[in-house]
Design a protein around this motif. Structure first.
Motif, mmCIF file in Angstrom:
data_model
loop_
_atom_site.group_PDB
_atom_site.id
_atom_site.type_symbol
_atom_site.label_atom_id
_atom_site.label_comp_id
_atom_site.label_asym_id
_atom_site.label_seq_id
_atom_site.Cartn_x
_atom_site.Cartn_y
_atom_site.Cartn_z
ATOM 1 N N PHE A 305 -65.161 12.084 -47.620
ATOM 2 C CA PHE A 305 -66.573 11.677 -47.560
ATOM 3 C C PHE A 305 -66.951 11.261 -46.137
ATOM 4 O O PHE A 305 -67.984 11.676 -45.606
ATOM 5 N N VAL A 306 -66.099 10.439 -45.509
ATOM 6 C CA VAL A 306 -66.367 9.952 -44.149
ATOM 7 C C VAL A 306 -66.444 11.117 -43.169
ATOM 8 O O VAL A 306 -67.334 11.173 -42.322
ATOM 9 N N ASP A 307 -65.509 12.076 -43.299
ATOM 10 C CA ASP A 307 -65.496 13.235 -42.397
ATOM 11 C C ASP A 307 -66.778 14.055 -42.530
ATOM 12 O O ASP A 307 -67.358 14.499 -41.546
ATOM 13 N N ARG A 308 -67.205 14.272 -43.788
ATOM 14 C CA ARG A 308 -68.444 15.036 -44.020
ATOM 15 C C ARG A 308 -69.648 14.280 -43.451
ATOM 16 O O ARG A 308 -70.521 14.862 -42.820
ATOM 17 N N PHE A 309 -69.662 12.979 -43.667
ATOM 18 C CA PHE A 309 -70.765 12.129 -43.202
ATOM 19 C C PHE A 309 -70.865 12.172 -41.674
ATOM 20 O O PHE A 309 -71.939 12.368 -41.114
ATOM 21 N N ALA A 310 -69.689 12.001 -41.011
ATOM 22 C CA ALA A 310 -69.656 11.961 -39.537
ATOM 23 C C ALA A 310 -70.103 13.288 -38.923
ATOM 24 O O ALA A 310 -70.707 13.325 -37.852
ATOM 25 N N LYS A 311 -69.816 14.391 -39.629
ATOM 26 C CA LYS A 311 -70.160 15.733 -39.134
ATOM 27 C C LYS A 311 -71.681 15.869 -38.933
ATOM 28 O O LYS A 311 -72.149 16.489 -37.975
ATOM 29 N N TYR A 312 -72.453 15.310 -39.863
ATOM 30 C CA TYR A 312 -73.918 15.396 -39.772
ATOM 31 C C TYR A 312 -74.522 14.180 -39.076
ATOM 32 O O TYR A 312 -75.597 14.243 -38.497
ATOM 33 N N VAL A 356 -65.033 6.372 -38.697
ATOM 34 C CA VAL A 356 -64.015 7.432 -38.692
ATOM 35 C C VAL A 356 -62.610 6.863 -38.883
ATOM 36 O O VAL A 356 -61.786 7.432 -39.587
ATOM 37 N N ILE A 357 -62.343 5.696 -38.280
ATOM 38 C CA ILE A 357 -60.976 5.140 -38.366
ATOM 39 C C ILE A 357 -60.782 4.272 -39.610
ATOM 40 O O ILE A 357 -59.655 3.944 -39.976
#
Length: 703
Positions: A305-312, A356-357
């Motif tokens: 979820f965090v990775d997808r969120f950070a991408k946008y 992210v971390i």
């Protein structure tokens, strides 16, 4: 191409500072001409390359971060440069000196700008190089945001704030690097558990050789106090071995010829000769390290979820910052300097570092802590799922019980003396293949019955009922009550004694002749001493329901269920019935199944989380289960549930905290209260707090 893609190489990487840098390195490696795919495992500091690439090419791909790469199998000490000698530390200190000098001189002083410029250039040089490279490729990451913000601050004359941002960002990066190093130490400590050399006897010669040169079948000599370097089987000697590094057991285990020993365990008092049974890459400790590292690479739901969120999120922040900097001055008569400053503040506070971390640091720490305590969790997803388990199903035999039948009651009714009757029973059962027969033979050994003096002749098995044999000229029968119902009527007193023992969950066998019954022998699978306490702790931790699934008869299962305090008992189940039971239980919520990893494979696979007992030395358990309790020790289960719940709680706290801090900072931009240095301080503070919160999992211990 198919030939190249089949070639898989794994390398260890030194120098990762952040998750974004690891992702950038992965992209660079994928872009190499002969590479089809590449996967970076940030938690374990590894990269898997599919195709062909030299070490030089890989290091070139990681040159932006100064990464060092070497093959996984190569033995190399972790380069640990003292903190004060690191280039980043020296540049940060120099940057701080010039920053302080600039503030002391005062912003009006002509030389203060020179001091701030030197602070920015010295402290931010590496950041600017990365930022510009990313900007050219339209890769909007943390370095890009910071580079634009600092240059923008300088462009509108905010030299002091620009220099402060450079300094605080350098400290933030150092803290992030330190925290991930701390989290990875739990895995590094596992790597150093087993010695790299061992004494091997070949012919008449004893030699100290590298574990890589040891072959299966070699004889290893292990002296008292030495660590065992390889997995093997004891062929000579007796000793107690401390297996804490593998199984988490605190009490040393007695070893004698025929027993298994594991690499990384400590031989305490006796000299052992061990026949090697596995190569160095196949030892239990090697498998644990491999599985733990793979587990760290597997993304948990919250991390995905965090990775997808950070991408946008990052491109959205850049668009918002541009809008804040440009729209008010163009359309509403705002001051350019003021609104550009606010846009730059948004860029800085928008850095997704803390977010992210927030998840990886918690997962890496939890999986490493579990491994050090003898619990192998095979992925972040299983860690999170275990944290929200509401039902736990147990296999009975070998899980709640020891799996070894023992004689619990020997009731003499009439005839010969008790020891004589036990000798007759053991003499007959010595020839039987039935699992309960071994319990009677062991009981005879315990009381030192001389079985050589009691010979059974004309032994015959009576299918499904028992056995008969001639002992000292007399024909004796031993078996279930049904056998003696066929032979003679069982009087009411004996029947009531049989019923009383059966109600206690014991299997009753009778010994006698065609005319008389001499003794009742009750045999039971002994309940583990820890089972009752484990079930109590699980209920205390908030597990809503505990269930026993067993193929045993209902009365035995109920008696054991009551003894250990389990909520529900389902007995007389075949493997397919256990599978159906798990599917039913899943309607209540997430279900964990605890078994031995062999007999219960379908149920373990169907459960939300499959937990195998006694994973050490059992390849099936290591491969099939989601979690393996390395010792044959149920007390590790409450620890695992507690750790998983703590990890889930900390992950949720970290994600929520990161997003709330960002939201508050964004609101402060509107009235113009958010300064550049406050923005970076908020970002750095959030990163530090989520990191330290994640590292709290290192302190989770068994109660």
């Amino acid at each position: 191409m198919s030939e190249n893609i089949s070639k898989k190489s794994v390398y260890r990487v030194q120098g990762f500072t952040c998750a974004n840098c690891a992702a950038k390195f992965e992209q660079n490696v994928k872009a190499l001409p002969k590479v089809q795919d590449a996967r970076v495992n940030f938690g374990a500091s590894k990269i898997t390359v599919y195709g062909e690439a030299s070490v030089q090419e890989l290091e070139q791909a990681g040159a932006f971060e100064g990464l060092k790469v070497y093959p996984e199998k190569e033995q190399r000490a972790i380069e640990s440069e003292p903190f004060w000698k690191r280039k980043s530390t020296i540049t940060t200190v120099l940057s701080a000196i010039f920053l302080v000098a600039g503030w002391i001189l005062g912003e009006e002083h002509p030389y203060s700008v020179v001091a701030f410029v030197l602070s920015i250039v010295i402290g931010g040089y590496a950041l600017f190089v990365k930022g510009f490279k990313s900007l050219v490729r339209f890769n909007f990451n943390m370095n890009t945001l910071m580079t634009i913000a600092i240059i923008g601050a300088a462009a509108i004359g905010e030299w002091g704030e620009g220099a402060t941002v450079v300094f605080l960002f350098a400290i933030s990066e150092a803290l992030e690097r330190f925290s991930m190093d701390k989290a990875r130490q739990s895995i590094r400590s596992l790597m150093n558990v087993a010695p790299k050399e061992a004494i091997i006897r070949r012919g008449d010669q004893e030699m100290l050789i590298s574990v890589n040169d040891i072959d299966i079948g070699d004889i290893m000599i292990v002296k008292p106090g030495q660590k065992i370097a390889m997995d093997g089987r004891v062929v000579k000697g007796r000793s107690s071995v401390n297996q804490a590094a593998i199984t988490g057991e605190s009490v040393p285990v007695e070893k004698s010829p025929g027993d298994e020993v594991f690499a990384g365990t400590i031989n305490e008092e006796g000299l052992l000769e061990v026949e090697i049974t596995k190569r160095v890459e196949d030892t239990t400790i090697s498998k644990i390290i491999h599985l733990v590292e793979e587990a760290q690479a597997e993304k948990a739901p919250s991390q995905a979820f965090v990775d997808r969120f950070a991408k946008y999120y990052t491109p959205a922040i850049m668009v918002m910052a541009l809008g804040i900097a440009v729209i008010p001055p163009l359309f509403f008569g705002g001051e350019w300097g003021d609104w550009i400053y606010r846009g730059l503040a948004l860029l800085v506070v928008g850095c997704p570092c803390a977010l992210v971390i927030s998840t990886p640091v918690s997962i890496v720490t939890a999986i490493g802590t579990a491994a050090r305590n003898g619990v192998l969790i095979k992925g972040g997803i299983h860690l999170e799922e275990t944290g929200s388990i509401s039902v736990i199903a147990f296999d009975k035999t070998g899980t709640l019980t020891k799996g070894v039948p023992v004689v619990t009651d020997f009731v003499r009714l009439q005839g010969p003396a008790e020891n004589e009757l036990l000798a007759i029973a053991a003499a007959i059962e010595k020839w039987s293949q039935h699992p309960l027969a071994s319990a009677i033979v062991r009981k005879a050994d315990e009381v030192h019955v001389d079985l050589e003096a009691w010979k059974a002749e004309d032994f015959a098995s009576i299918t499904g009922k028992g056995a008969k044999a001639v002992v000292n000229g007399e024909l004796y029968y031993i078996g279930s009550p049904r056998l003696f119902v066929d032979l003679q009527a069982i009087d009411s007193e004996v029947s009531s004694q049989i019923q009383r023992l059966q109600e206690q969950g014991k299997t009753v066998m009778l010994l006698g002749t065609e005319r008389q019954i001499f003794a009742l022998i009750a045999v039971a699978d002994e309940v583990r001493q820890s089972s009752k306490e484990v079930i109590r702790k699980l209920h205390e931790l908030g597990v809503q329901k505990t269930v026993m699934l067993t193929g045993d008869n209902l009365s035995t299962a109920k008696a054991i269920g009551e003894q250990v305090g389990i909520h529900e008992v389902k007995a007389e189940l075949l493997p397919q019935h256990k599978l159906e039971a798990i599917k039913e239980l899943k309607q209540m919520g997430k279900v964990a199944m605890v078994g031995d990893g062999v007999n219960d494979a379908p149920a373990l696979a169907s459960a939300t989380v499959g937990i195998a007992m006694g994973g050490a030395g059992t390849d099936t358990a290591l491969e099939t289960a989601d979690i393996a309790l390395m010792a044959d020790d149920l007390t590790k289960l409450p620890f695992t549930i507690k750790l998983s719940r703590n990890a889930l709680k900390i992950i949720k706290q970290n994600i929520t905290f990161s997003l709330v801090i960002k939201a508050i900072a964004l609101l402060l931009i509107v009235p113009g209260w958010l300064t550049l240095w406050l923005a970076i301080f908020a970002d750095m503070g959030a990163t530090l707090i989520v990191t330290l919160n994640g590292l709290r999992l290192l302190r989770t211990k068994e109660e």
